[in-house]
Design an enzyme around this catalytic site. Sequence first.
Site, PDB file in Angstrom:
ATOM      1  N   HIS A  81       0.835  -1.205   0.000  1.00  0.00           N
ATOM      2  CA  HIS A  81       0.000   0.000   0.000  1.00  0.00           C
ATOM      3  C   HIS A  81       0.864   1.246   0.000  1.00  0.00           C
ATOM      4  CE1 HIS A  81       1.018  -0.494   4.289  1.00  0.00           C
ATOM      5  NE2 HIS A  81       0.826   0.810   4.409  1.00  0.00           N
ATOM      6  N   HIS A  83       0.547   5.769   1.093  1.00  0.00           N
ATOM      7  CA  HIS A  83      -0.232   6.818   1.748  1.00  0.00           C
ATOM      8  C   HIS A  83      -0.086   8.104   0.952  1.00  0.00           C
ATOM      9  CE1 HIS A  83      -0.367   3.945   4.972  1.00  0.00           C
ATOM     10  NE2 HIS A  83       0.938   3.952   5.070  1.00  0.00           N
ATOM     11  N   HIS A 127       4.819   0.364   0.088  1.00  0.00           N
ATOM     12  CA  HIS A 127       5.508  -0.500   1.052  1.00  0.00           C
ATOM     13  C   HIS A 127       4.619  -1.636   1.538  1.00  0.00           C
ATOM     14  CE1 HIS A 127       3.704   2.915   3.270  1.00  0.00           C
ATOM     15  NE2 HIS A 127       3.429   2.041   4.216  1.00  0.00           N
ATOM     16  N   GLU A 150      -5.231   5.482   8.659  1.00  0.00           N
ATOM     17  CA  GLU A 150      -4.643   4.205   8.226  1.00  0.00           C
ATOM     18  C   GLU A 150      -5.663   3.398   7.406  1.00  0.00           C
ATOM     19  OE1 GLU A 150      -1.926   2.709   8.004  1.00  0.00           O
ATOM     20  OE2 GLU A 150      -2.323   0.565   8.096  1.00  0.00           O
TER      21      GLU A 150
HETATM   22 MN    MN Z   1       1.839   2.183   5.720  1.00  0.00          MN
END
Ligand code: MN
Length: 368
Positions: A81, A83, A127, A150
Amino acid sequence: MFSLTVPISSEGGHNSFQNNVPDPATSGKKLPTFKFQLEKSHGRVMGGSYGKEATVDQLPISKGIAGVSMRMEPGVMRELHWHATAAEWAFVTEGGVRTTVIDPQGCAETNDFVPGDIWYFPRGHGHVIETLGDKPCHFILVFDNGYFSEFGTFSISDWIGHAPKELLAKNFGVPASTFDSFPKREVYFAKGKIPPPVAAPPLQGWKKPPLTHKYSLLSQEPFETFSGGLEWRVDGSQFPISTTMTGVVLEMEAGALRELHWHPNAAEWQYILSGEFSVTLFGSQGRWREEKLRLGDVGYIPQGFGHSIENIGSGKARILIVFNNGHYQTIDLSQWIAGNPTDILATNFGQDASLFEKFPRKDVFLTK
Ligand code: MN
Ligand code: MN
């Protein structure tokens, strides 16, 4: 969940918008709470694995920094994933962890972590996080944006599960049927075999980035030693990739005090690793507040606000502190007083100048 309502500059967590207009979260007659019981919250659970988060939804004052407590069972990984709105800084508290991260130059790095180690992934870099070995792992994730959730990350299974198979077939040069049995929605925690003890090379072979994503903090000598305890600290000067975050672990004796101080350039996010602390916050206009923080609790100090941290338990205790700036700065009250002539102090406080001869002549930082 990952909507961004304030602009964030790319420089070290500095947020010019937040600094220049009154923040409704902190401009009221009273200071709001700056404590959240993270480990007591529910979060997202899969078997014995979980992610619990503290964002502005759980702790409205914490606009500059969000945090997550994550535990993963053996064979579990936090899937591939990225961010879009935050960099990720992490501190391992328990077990073994392996990460693999890709950068925009196509360089990938795999690292293994033990408790006391740190990683940093710049905003947007893809990552994955795996549990290593046959025991669970636990780590604290800290993000340089309090609005970041998250549960609003960009996950590979979510993307592939929602893209047409024909598009994917053309993209990868494989038959569309390849994707028939792929997950249809976000996996988040994937469970499989325990990873090999030594990481296998990526499909493209090893292609290491110029700056490492790993830093071993607690295995090193403390940054400083005081009569009241120890300080480990890592900012961008020791860990160059960490341009937007600084981390500190304070180990404080019973009764020890991290003195009254403020940080000109950063907000402070706290996680109690052990013991019990009294944290005080000064917000100008006579506004002052104390919170008692225990194991697993989170505290938040807005940028520039006065505060102190005291170990009020019966033994040694540890607190993890993370700042949303890669350059560490502090102004301690003892240092400020030591930096002024006694005649100024005498007039300011309406006292005899000789009284201030008894005050410290240098920074105290941590005392007992
Ligand atoms: Mn992460
Ligand atoms: Mn501080």
